[in-house]
Design a protein around this motif. Structure first.
Motif, PDB file in Angstrom:
ATOM      1  N   GLN A  87      16.208  19.458 -91.715  1.00 24.36           N
ATOM      2  CA  GLN A  87      17.234  19.638 -90.691  1.00 24.36           C
ATOM      3  C   GLN A  87      18.638  19.522 -91.288  1.00 24.36           C
ATOM      4  N   TYR A  90      19.370  22.622 -93.212  1.00 23.22           N
ATOM      5  CA  TYR A  90      19.582  23.731 -92.281  1.00 23.22           C
ATOM      6  C   TYR A  90      21.015  23.733 -91.755  1.00 23.22           C
ATOM      7  N   HIS A 142      21.686  22.579 -79.225  1.00 28.16           N
ATOM      8  CA  HIS A 142      21.139  21.487 -80.035  1.00 28.16           C
ATOM      9  C   HIS A 142      21.646  20.140 -79.546  1.00 28.16           C
TER      10      HIS A 142
END
Length: 205
Positions: A87, A90, A142
């Protein structure tokens, strides 16, 4: 450690993280067009972080990851969890590639056309909000279920996001109005004492 920076640019993220670490560091504001700066980074970009251990470090993502691997910075990174590491990588890639690329034509439109007329540059800048919008939407989705980008722990990803949200408030006609979760995160970051100190040092409002 010494950070070479330009106010309000990508180096703002590294500056914030250095302040969070609580370690001594030096700052040097640079003009990336100055030929003297080519001796520091021949690509003429910031940030550059000089350390006794590593020498000169380039690229914002690499610098942020380095700082999060220091003993004092472990709480700002993804730890040992492979999912969190994925994550982290990313989001660093998302910001430094996708979002940066969407914003960049606004600040340097002359690099994106051979037409030197004011009208051409104006058209390039006018296209930026539409390029940025889906990326900010991704960030907003998100943050709908969390306070920070990596679960609920403040860290290097939040510092990186802050830079682009700051740009959005300067570039987008409506700022962050259409992205309430991003706006909330940005407001929380602005209230952070370390961020406030860095903003004052860089002369940002």
């Amino acid at each position: 450690m010494k950070l070479y920076y330009r106010p309000g640019t990508c180096s703002l993220a590294a500056h914030i993280v250095l302040e969070w670490l609580g370690l001594p560091y030096e700052l040097e504001s640079v003009d990336t067009r100055d030929p003297e700066f080519f001796n520091v980074n021949y690509l003429a970009t910031v940030p550059v972080l000089f350390t006794e251990e590593m020498g000169s470090l380039y690229q914002n993502s690499a610098i942020l990851r380095y700082l999060s691997r220091l003993p004092e910075g472990l709480h700002l990174g993804p730890g040992d969890d492979p999912v969190m590491n994925c994550q982290c990588d990313y989001w660093l890639s998302f910001f430094s590639a996708d979002l940066y690329r969407a914003f960049a034509p606004y600040f340097n439109p002359e690099k994106y056309t051979t037409d030197t007329s004011p009208e051409a540059k104006k058209a390039i800048k006018a296209a930026v909000p539409a390029q940025v919008a889906p990326l900010l939407k991704r960030m907003d989705m998100h943050l709908a279920s969390r306070d920070y980008y990596l679960e609920d722990e403040l860290g290097i990803i939040d510092a990186s996001a802050f830079v682009y949200c700051y740009w959005a408030t300067k570039v987008l006609p409506e700022g962050l109005r259409d992205y309430p979760n991003v706006a909330r995160h940005f407001a929380d970051m602005k209230a952070d004492p370390g961020v406030q100190k860095v903003m004052a040092v860089e002369g940002l409002t």
